[in-house]
Write an enzyme that holds these catalytic residues in place. Structure first.
Site, PDB file in Angstrom:
ATOM      1  N   HIS A 123      30.540 -25.541   3.034  1.00  0.00           N
ATOM      2  CA  HIS A 123      30.887 -26.937   2.760  1.00  0.00           C
ATOM      3  C   HIS A 123      29.794 -27.906   3.210  1.00  0.00           C
ATOM      4  O   HIS A 123      29.768 -29.053   2.774  1.00  0.00           O
ATOM      5  CB  HIS A 123      32.232 -27.297   3.401  1.00  0.00           C
ATOM      6  N   ASP A 153      33.574 -19.576   3.904  1.00  0.00           N
ATOM      7  CA  ASP A 153      32.840 -20.818   4.164  1.00  0.00           C
ATOM      8  C   ASP A 153      31.492 -20.554   4.830  1.00  0.00           C
ATOM      9  O   ASP A 153      31.068 -21.278   5.730  1.00  0.00           O
ATOM     10  CB  ASP A 153      33.663 -21.781   5.023  1.00  0.00           C
ATOM     11  N   SER A 227      29.486 -28.676  12.078  1.00  0.00           N
ATOM     12  CA  SER A 227      29.755 -27.604  11.119  1.00  0.00           C
ATOM     13  C   SER A 227      28.489 -26.812  10.821  1.00  0.00           C
ATOM     14  O   SER A 227      27.448 -27.375  10.511  1.00  0.00           O
ATOM     15  CB  SER A 227      30.311 -28.178   9.818  1.00  0.00           C
TER      16      SER A 227
END
Length: 470
Positions: A123, A153, A227
């Site tokens: 993402h 992911d 992230s």
């Protein structure tokens, strides 16, 4: 002289009388208190004689300095530039400007090899037209996207540097323990090289509600921009890729989640070797046990994975696993919920052999099971597709294709009107011939962001028809 002796004697006698009275008073008080306590408290109170070595021996305190120093030079800042369609304004119409805008997103990544391979979250770089990487020494590079896996992911990038880069070694996330100290390293809010500390709060945590994920949960502070960054133990080993937070505000409120390193490493190795992820399936369906499920199923165990169905032709069926079995362990990993099972299987590949320990009629036994490739895939706008047999291909007069196993209910009526039904053969996606569901997966994953979806299907009249979707 006699008066002095008499005075001393009287003083001594008074002191003895006072001491004796005091002693008698105190003893009576003590006896009263003891009787009162014995009626409310146990005679013997358990106590701990353990010495608090953490306070008495400073060498047992986690060495965050060493772990941080080994980590920050391997964690990079990732900038993703994407071209998106913005709402068209009156000024755009007046000046004839395009409504497309450049949208910039940021995150983190971890260098995993001296040659410049970097792992991050999917993402973080999704829909990117351009990806740039900034190292801890402020050097910047343009990155190439090697491959991604949306399910976990995870994404793999590559930069070309003129020297060997500092990198982090993957640790064994299966050995990570609840309560163990960890560090989260990344770039929250564009604050480069930020390190926060916490402990592992839980393992095999699923956030999707569909038992598809298996995160490490920590209370190390993680915020937007973290992230793709590193979750490391006190040895400086990479045990996870920070991925998500649980928050109603968008910022950290106590819990963060990381993809375990064993899963990330397997995904990266598959992308490097095959260009996509090679999943090995066990071939069972069912659910996790608890008191309610155990009562409904009339079983005594409240822990483990209850097998309700064994898929035909899978390794589980060939090994002898049956409906009603309760899986308690795979290799050395205990199975208490489905995310334990799915998380461990994500670290395995087709043709790997796992030892499945199960309960059957109260008896425990262990069966070796060979994992196989998935034989079914969900294709957008179609539904579930399977590999077609030679007989099915011959009946449709084609040498290649995959079979529609179950049409998506949202599109079923439209397909049926066009003569496409369950059992029909899909021969191409965006011009690519399909020999297996792996080819279908590749066609979907390699499709450009705004590229229309073209599906060639042989309808019930035996005609090849091409359908277009945007």
């Amino acid at each position: 002289m006699k008066k002095i002796i008499t005075l001393v004697f009287v003083s001594a006698l008074g002191g003895l009388l006072t001491l004796g009275g005091y002693k008698l008073f105190v003893e009576n008080e003590t006896q009263a208190i003891a009787v009162e306590q014995s009626s409310e408290f146990p005679m013997f109170v358990p106590t701990s004689n353990t010495v608090n070595t953490l306070n008495s021996n400073a060498t047992l305190t986690p060495n965050f300095v060493e772990a941080a120093d080994r980590s920050i030079h391997s964690v990079v800042h990732v900038k993703n530039t994407a071209i998106v369609n913005a709402p068209t304004s009156m000024r755009d119409y007046f000046y004839g400007r395009s409504s497309q805008r450049a949208q910039v997103g940021t995150g983190s990544g971890v260098i995993i090899s001296p040659t410049g391979y970097i792992v991050t979250n999917n993402h973080v770089i999704k829909n990117a037209n351009e990806i740039s990487i900034t190292l801890n020494n402020n050097k910047s590079y343009m990155a190439e996207l090697i491959g991604t896996d949306e399910t976990t992911d995870i994404a793999l990038l590559k930069i070309e540097a003129d020297e060997d880069l500092p990198f982090m070694a993957f640790g064994d996330s299966d050995n990570a323990k609840i309560g163990e100290w960890v560090l989260a390293v990344g770039n929250p809010f564009n604050l480069n090289s930020t390190v926060t500390a916490g402990i592992i709060s839980a393992k095999s945590r699923d956030l999707s509600g569909q038992n598809m994920q298996s995160f490490i949960q920590t209370d190390a502070a993680v915020n937007p921009g973290n992230s793709g960054g590193a979750l490391v133990n006190t040895n400086g080993d990479l045990i996870g890729i920070n991925t998500a937070i649980s928050s109603q505000t968008g910022s950290y409120i106590g819990y963060s989640f990381a993809v375990p390193s064993n899963i990330a490493r397997k995904i990266v190795n598959d992308i490097m070797e095959y260009g996509n992820v090679q999943n090995g399936i066990l071939g069972v369906s069912g659910g996790a046990l608890n008191s309610e499920a155990a009562e409904k199923l009339e079983v005594n165990s409240t822990e483990g994975f209850y097998v309700s169905e064994v898929q035909e032709g899978t390794g589980a069926e060939k090994a002898g696993i049956q409906s009603g079995d309760i899986i308690r362990k795979i290799d050395n990993v205990e199975i208490n919920k489905f995310s334990d099972l799915s998380g461990y299987l994500k670290t395995k590949s087709p043709d790997d052999v796992v030892n499945v320990t199960l309960l059957r009629d109260g008896d425990e036994e262990t069966l070796p099971v060979t994992l196989l490739k998935p034989s079914i895939y969900t294709l957008p706008t179609i539904g579930l597709i399977k590999n077609a047999s030679e007989k099915e291909l011959k009946r449709s007069k084609t040498e290649y294709g995959v079979k529609i196993n179950k049409l998506d209910e949202n599109y079923k009526s439209s397909w049926n009107k066009n003569g496409v039904e369950e059992g029909s053969i899909i021969t191409k996606i965006n011009g690519k011939k399909l020999y297996s569901i792996d080819d279908a997966q590749d066609a979907i994953k390699t499709r450009a962001v705004n590229e229309p979806l073209q599906i060639e299907v042989i309808n019930k009249e035996g005609e090849k028809m091409v359908y277009h979707f945007r």
